[in-house]
Design a protein around this motif. Structure first.
Motif, PDB file in Angstrom:
ATOM      1  N   VAL A 264       0.836  -1.197   0.000  1.00  0.00           N
ATOM      2  CA  VAL A 264       0.000   0.000   0.000  1.00  0.00           C
ATOM      3  C   VAL A 264       0.870   1.246   0.000  1.00  0.00           C
ATOM      4  O   VAL A 264       0.620   2.215  -0.736  1.00  0.00           O
ATOM      5  N   ASN A 265       1.923   1.229   0.812  1.00  0.00           N
ATOM      6  CA  ASN A 265       2.805   2.389   0.897  1.00  0.00           C
ATOM      7  C   ASN A 265       3.518   2.642  -0.424  1.00  0.00           C
ATOM      8  O   ASN A 265       3.656   3.785  -0.858  1.00  0.00           O
ATOM      9  N   ASN A 266       3.982   1.572  -1.045  1.00  0.00           N
ATOM     10  CA  ASN A 266       4.784   1.722  -2.258  1.00  0.00           C
ATOM     11  C   ASN A 266       3.958   1.933  -3.517  1.00  0.00           C
ATOM     12  O   ASN A 266       4.398   2.615  -4.440  1.00  0.00           O
ATOM     13  N   ARG A 267       2.743   1.358  -3.544  1.00  0.00           N
ATOM     14  CA  ARG A 267       1.976   1.347  -4.792  1.00  0.00           C
ATOM     15  C   ARG A 267       0.687   2.149  -4.730  1.00  0.00           C
ATOM     16  O   ARG A 267       0.083   2.435  -5.756  1.00  0.00           O
ATOM     17  N   GLY A 268       0.248   2.530  -3.518  1.00  0.00           N
ATOM     18  CA  GLY A 268      -0.997   3.252  -3.399  1.00  0.00           C
ATOM     19  C   GLY A 268      -2.191   2.316  -3.505  1.00  0.00           C
ATOM     20  O   GLY A 268      -2.057   1.103  -3.704  1.00  0.00           O
ATOM     21  N   ILE A 269      -3.381   2.899  -3.378  1.00  0.00           N
ATOM     22  CA  ILE A 269      -4.628   2.131  -3.388  1.00  0.00           C
ATOM     23  C   ILE A 269      -5.541   2.637  -4.490  1.00  0.00           C
ATOM     24  O   ILE A 269      -5.627   3.839  -4.751  1.00  0.00           O
ATOM     25  N   GLU A 270      -6.230   1.706  -5.155  1.00  0.00           N
ATOM     26  CA  GLU A 270      -7.284   2.050  -6.114  1.00  0.00           C
ATOM     27  C   GLU A 270      -8.545   1.301  -5.705  1.00  0.00           C
ATOM     28  O   GLU A 270      -8.510   0.093  -5.445  1.00  0.00           O
ATOM     29  N   VAL A 271      -9.660   2.041  -5.617  1.00  0.00           N
ATOM     30  CA  VAL A 271     -10.932   1.435  -5.256  1.00  0.00           C
ATOM     31  C   VAL A 271     -11.649   1.009  -6.534  1.00  0.00           C
ATOM     32  O   VAL A 271     -11.822   1.817  -7.455  1.00  0.00           O
ATOM     33  N   VAL A 272     -12.052  -0.260  -6.606  1.00  0.00           N
ATOM     34  CA  VAL A 272     -12.725  -0.784  -7.801  1.00  0.00           C
ATOM     35  C   VAL A 272     -14.168  -1.133  -7.452  1.00  0.00           C
ATOM     36  O   VAL A 272     -14.490  -1.501  -6.321  1.00  0.00           O
ATOM     37  N   ASP A 273     -15.052  -0.993  -8.421  1.00  0.00           N
ATOM     38  CA  ASP A 273     -16.483  -1.244  -8.205  1.00  0.00           C
ATOM     39  C   ASP A 273     -16.787  -2.730  -8.067  1.00  0.00           C
ATOM     40  O   ASP A 273     -17.619  -3.140  -7.242  1.00  0.00           O
ATOM     41  N   ASP A 274     -16.150  -3.543  -8.871  1.00  0.00           N
ATOM     42  CA  ASP A 274     -16.440  -4.976  -8.897  1.00  0.00           C
ATOM     43  C   ASP A 274     -15.476  -5.703  -7.962  1.00  0.00           C
ATOM     44  O   ASP A 274     -14.262  -5.683  -8.178  1.00  0.00           O
ATOM     45  N   PRO A 275     -15.983  -6.339  -6.917  1.00  0.00           N
ATOM     46  CA  PRO A 275     -15.104  -7.081  -5.986  1.00  0.00           C
ATOM     47  C   PRO A 275     -14.236  -8.112  -6.681  1.00  0.00           C
ATOM     48  O   PRO A 275     -13.148  -8.448  -6.181  1.00  0.00           O
ATOM     49  N   ASP A 276     -14.691  -8.636  -7.821  1.00  0.00           N
ATOM     50  CA  ASP A 276     -13.886  -9.614  -8.533  1.00  0.00           C
ATOM     51  C   ASP A 276     -12.600  -9.014  -9.100  1.00  0.00           C
ATOM     52  O   ASP A 276     -11.655  -9.746  -9.418  1.00  0.00           O
ATOM     53  N   ASP A 277     -12.605  -7.682  -9.267  1.00  0.00           N
ATOM     54  CA  ASP A 277     -11.411  -6.996  -9.771  1.00  0.00           C
ATOM     55  C   ASP A 277     -10.472  -6.574  -8.661  1.00  0.00           C
ATOM     56  O   ASP A 277      -9.402  -6.008  -8.927  1.00  0.00           O
ATOM     57  N   ALA A 278     -10.841  -6.824  -7.413  1.00  0.00           N
ATOM     58  CA  ALA A 278     -10.052  -6.358  -6.274  1.00  0.00           C
ATOM     59  C   ALA A 278      -9.002  -7.389  -5.871  1.00  0.00           C
ATOM     60  O   ALA A 278      -9.222  -8.599  -5.962  1.00  0.00           O
ATOM     61  N   ASP A 279      -7.853  -6.864  -5.437  1.00  0.00           N
ATOM     62  CA  ASP A 279      -6.837  -7.736  -4.838  1.00  0.00           C
ATOM     63  C   ASP A 279      -7.252  -8.132  -3.429  1.00  0.00           C
ATOM     64  O   ASP A 279      -6.882  -9.200  -2.931  1.00  0.00           O
ATOM     65  N   TYR A 280      -7.993  -7.222  -2.767  1.00  0.00           N
ATOM     66  CA  TYR A 280      -8.383  -7.432  -1.381  1.00  0.00           C
ATOM     67  C   TYR A 280      -9.853  -7.024  -1.198  1.00  0.00           C
ATOM     68  O   TYR A 280     -10.283  -6.002  -1.719  1.00  0.00           O
ATOM     69  N   THR A 281     -10.590  -7.851  -0.446  1.00  0.00           N
ATOM     70  CA  THR A 281     -11.949  -7.511  -0.038  1.00  0.00           C
ATOM     71  C   THR A 281     -12.098  -7.856   1.430  1.00  0.00           C
ATOM     72  O   THR A 281     -11.277  -8.565   2.009  1.00  0.00           O
ATOM     73  N   LEU A 282     -13.154  -7.339   2.051  1.00  0.00           N
ATOM     74  CA  LEU A 282     -13.407  -7.721   3.445  1.00  0.00           C
ATOM     75  C   LEU A 282     -13.881  -9.174   3.502  1.00  0.00           C
ATOM     76  O   LEU A 282     -14.644  -9.611   2.650  1.00  0.00           O
TER      77      LEU A 282
END
Length: 460
Positions: A442-460
């Motif tokens: 997160v520190n090195n690459r930043g965060i991007e919020v995506v609409d589709d959870p399937d496109d996320a690297d991380y979800t709750l």
């Protein structure tokens, strides 16, 4: 380029180091792109961040009067600088460059260097923040309240309004900028100060380099034209000279007993760190020995003999690690020598054993007590006025010889807020790990919020 400190700092950058903490290093973002998270996790992260900022009384956002003042100070910059040039030393013809992480948002110091016979002449140019931020300004009051920039993984809470810090107070390439320059003539054999001058200047950076680009230039100096608007500038040659000097200063510092917790630091970081240390030390010399004035000195107490003994014993008991027998009576040298010969898998354990016994450094209005980790008799900060209150205050004192009446209270506040920032970062990092996020990614690459959870690297 920035500074780092035993047990703490910071950020987006590099180090002018009090003592190099293994956690101070911030690697440049890789090519993987931002960490993608879904909207639910993004809200969870934001809520936790807000909770921690409130807990540690770290204001996220500036009052309208501070923002308005900052905006006003960025108007008609070219004319103001040109008018100031008549009253300052004009250093725009010097080969000058900055080195920062690829994602740095502001550039508050730059380097120039040349050989003079057997000696070196080193210039460290620092953004002249006090030209814009002074005791009669709302921005000054805001900076005293905040005391430092807070760097959380993927999120920055600035000490100064970014509209100012990232524009007129940033030494960007190919634009004239107002600076506070520390010019040092260094003996070619001993590297001691032959002469120190500190003055207001106008500078023009020839190149903004990342650490990776600086490393590349050290390998292939003939490619300097790739990083220059004017390919005739002798950037490659100057960077080679800067590393020659920095490497010698680094080895001398270790020989003198300065603690070096990052033995494998690359050449680009070595240039930045050693040049900033040399400039900070020069300013402290001027303030204390030549003027005898109060300022914001950096004092680092030493561990007790028993604490050092416990740390060395813990290190000695690590598998595959042996402290050279002749160094036991000099703990800092013992740690340095051990880190250089220990298996890589044990480096973090050695560093942690040292950090556990190191008292926190603090700001004081006199320097006596010294800086144990660096093994400097006196030391202070000067090279990062965009992100540290101590440097801003010291710029003001150097230029005006006017010591704020509430300097002791300012020192205490800066020390307290530094500890708050460190603890806030620790707790935020721990939270990120708990929800499955890689804090370093997160520190090195930043965060991007995506609409589709399937496109996320991380979800709750």
């Amino acid at each position: 380029m920035t500074d780092a400190d035993a047990g703490a700092e910071e950020t987006a950058a590099d180090s002018d180091a009090d003592a190099e903490s293994p956690d101070d290093e911030r690697t440049e973002p890789d090519n993987q792109g931002p960490v993608c998270i879904d909207d639910e996790l993004a809200r969870h992260v934001e809520n936790k961040r807000d909770e921690l900022l409130e807990k540690f009384e770290i204001p996220d956002g500036f009052p309208p009067e501070v923002l308005e003042e900052a905006e006003a100070r960025t108007e008609d910059v070219g004319s103001e600088i040109e008018g100031e040039a008549e009253e300052r030393q004009d250093l725009r013809d010097l080969t000058t460059w900055t080195v920062d992480p690829v994602d740095a948002q502001d550039f508050d110091d730059a380097i120039s260097i040349q050989r003079e016979g057997d000696d070196y002449r080193l210039w460290v140019h620092i953004a002249d923040v006090t030209h814009y931020v002074h005791p009669d300004s709302a921005m000054w009051d805001s900076a005293v309240e905040r005391a430092n920039t807070v760097y959380l993984p993927g999120y920055t809470v600035h000490m100064l309004p970014p509209v100012l810090a990232e524009t007129v107070c940033s030494i960007v390439p190919n634009e004239d900028r107002l600076a506070h320059t520390v010019e040092m003539e260094l003996d070619g054999e001993t590297l001691s100060y032959e002469n120190i001058e500190i003055y207001k200047s106008v500078v023009r950076s020839d190149s903004r380099l990342t650490y990776t680009e600086c490393e590349h230039l050290l390998d292939e100096p003939d490619t300097a034209g790739d990083y220059l608007e004017d390919p005739a500038v002798d950037l490659g040659e100057r960077i080679e000279l800067a590393f020659e000097l920095a490497d010698r200063m680094h080895e001398q510092r270790k020989e003198d007993g300065s603690l070096v917790l990052n033995p494998s630091r690359d050449r680009a970081h070595t240039i930045v760190e050693e040049c900033m240390l040399k400039a900070n030390k020069a300013v402290t010399h001027e303030l204390m020995w030549d003027r005898g004035v109060e300022a914001m000195y950096r004092v680092h107490p030493q561990p007790s003999p028993d604490e050092w003994g416990n740390a060395l014993q813990e290190i000695q008991e690590l598998d595959g690690v042996s402290i050279p027998a002749e160094t036991w009576d000099e703990p800092r040298k013992a740690v340095n020598a051990t880190l250089e010969s220990a298996p890589e898998r044990q480096l973090s354990d050695i560093q942690w054993a040292v950090m556990k016994v190191m008292p926190a450094a603090k700001y004081m209005n006199d320097p006596f007590g010294g800086h144990h980790a660096l093994n400097f008799e006196i030391y202070g900060h000067f090279t990062s006025p965009i992100r540290r209150l101590s440097d801003l205050i010291n710029h003001w004192i150097v230029h005006t010889n006017d010591v704020p009446e509430d300097l002791i209270a300012i020192c205490d506040r800066a020390s307290d807020k530094e500890r708050d920032a460190e603890q806030c970062e620790r707790e935020y990092r721990q939270f990120l790990e708990e929800v499955g996020l890689d804090a370093d990614a997160v520190n090195n690459r930043g965060i991007e919020v995506v609409d589709d959870p399937d496109d996320a690297d991380y979800t709750l």
